[in-house]
Design a protein around this motif. Structure first.
Motif: not given
Length: 435
Positions: A23-32, A61-70, A72-77
């Motif tokens: 229903q609301g903003p969630g988390t998406v894992c973007c994997s390369a 940077g190397h390792g995990e990265a995070v983009a936080r949308l205004p 509340g949605g979260l993109l985890l790389f």
């Protein structure tokens, strides 16, 4: 979230059930596949669509990265090389990941029956992705999924003549994957483009200014193989011009054979050195001092300073030809490589042994360019190489698990060396349609 007007419009256009989105903003894992791929490709793609006010952590940077949308949605790389234990969230996987990583990521979607999305060029053939998501009716097929092939010809941003040039260098299997997104069945000859008419040329002396390379595949009961390569700098054609292929010898015997081939027979690899240019003072008179020995000549201005140098190896002292720029060897033969280095002064570098990319590199050079020429040819004196090209076939036996299609491990020692060399020399740049 499913209440957002853009999501509602997207679901309506695509006939998608909104109930499968939280229903609301969630988390998406973007994997390369790797951390570098995440930095250079995936994060840059995503950043182009993020709204103002998005906050990044470790964007470059190397390792995990995070983009936080205004909102509340979260993109985890993340990346495939972090392993399956590090995954959580809804998954977008760019290029084919390991099945264990996919399974772990999918378990994190259970609370919302969430979506996993692959965008990929199927260069590995009919692997676990094909079996689970595209082979309808087959063993292990999951019906609740969709697969869409994007044809490169439909991309309005790529000129067709340029696309023709890019695709022309690939063999039929890889071209089908890159151009049309097909999961190709790999049966029969591995290099079915190879023909004696096109790819075998009469042997000739290699010009001295051509770069030389060498490849080793070790064996005792099975044949060991050493191949010599030269690259024509004028047209990027790689020549296989000499082959050593023999079973039953020790590493010492193979090394001694290679050194005998490469060492000048006149000076035995020990020409006298000169501190300056050893050839600048050569005159007819000094040359005549060599007498009947046509393999030697003298230089220098005084009798006490005359030194003798082998005439036959003048451009490459002590050798029959220039030293190879590198010698690449089977990475599994670590002990054999040490023997070559410590006892015979033959330095090698470990080959990259990824089979499918290596096969693609060979097929790329075998393919004809726009002028109808291949970029890999074999001299007609290299009979083991020619024979293996014609007898190199895919392993069609039933394998356990979800391994990619691989060649049959039989009579493949020259093919392994060709693969090592072509992969190391792989031309920069490739082309594949992804979403």
């Amino acid at each position: 979230g499913r209440d957002h007007r853009a999501v509602i419009a997207w679901a309506r256009l695509n006939g998608f059930d909104l109930g499968r989105i939280q229903q609301g903003p969630g988390t998406v894992c973007c994997s390369a596949l790797t951390s570098n791929d995440s930095i250079r490709i995936q994060r840059e793609k995503v950043a182009a669509y993020l709204p103002a006010g998005t906050e990044w952590s470790n964007r470059r940077g190397h390792g995990e990265a995070v983009a936080r949308l205004p909102n509340g949605g979260l993109l985890l790389f993340k990346s495939n090389d972090q392993g399956p234990r590090s995954y959580q969230g809804t998954a977008w996987m760019d290029e084919e990941h390991d099945e264990a990583v996919f399974n772990e990521a999918r378990m994190r979607l259970a609370d919302h029956a969430g979506l996993a999305v692959f965008t990929m060029t199927p260069l590995k053939g009919r692997t676990w992705v094909w079996k689970r998501f595209t082979n309808a009716g087959g063993e292990g097929y999951e019906g609740d999924c969709g697969a869409y092939a994007l044809n490169s010809r439909d991309n309005p941003h790529v000129p067709q003549d340029y696309l023709d040039k890019l695709l022309a260098k690939y063999g039929p299997h890889e071209r089908a994957a890159r151009e049309r997104g097909e999961f190709t069945a790999l049966e029969g000859r591995v290099f079915d483009d190879f023909s004696r008419t096109t790819h075998v040329v009469p042997a000739f002396p290699i010009p001295l200014d051509w770069p030389r390379y060498q490849g080793w595949d070790f064996g005792t009961r099975n044949p060991a193989c050493v191949l010599w390569f030269a690259l024509d700098p004028s047209d990027d054609v790689l020549h296989v011009y000499r082959a050593h292929h023999r079973a039953g010898w020790t590493v010492k015997e193979h090394a001694e054979h290679v050194l005998a081939v490469e060492t000048c027979p006149s000076c035995k690899g020990e020409p006298e050195r000169h501190l300056g240019d050893p050839f600048e003072d050569v005159s007819r008179d000094s040359f005549e001092q060599a007498g009947e020995d046509a393999n030697l000549y003298a230089f220098g201005s005084g009798a006490r300073h005359v030194q003798w140098v082998c005439r036959s190896c003048r451009p490459h002292p002590g050798r029959t030809e220039p030293e190879p720029e590198w010698r690449v060897a089977d990475p599994a033969g670590k002990g054999d490589r040490k023997t070559l280095s410590r006892h015979h002064d033959i330095k090698t570098v470990a080959a990259r042994n990824e089979v499918r990319p290596g096969l693609n590199a060979v097929a790329e050079r075998l393919a004809l360019d726009v002028e109808g020429r291949p970029h890999l040819v074999v001299h007609d004196c290299c009979h083991p190489v020619i024979d293996e090209f014609e007898g190199y076939i895919w392993d069609t036996t039933k394998r356990k698990g979800n391994d990619a299609d691989v060649p049959l491990k039989l009579n493949d020692h020259a093919m392994d060396v060709v693969r090592y060399a072509c992969f190391r020399l792989a031309r920069a740049g490739s082309f594949g349609a992804t979403a």
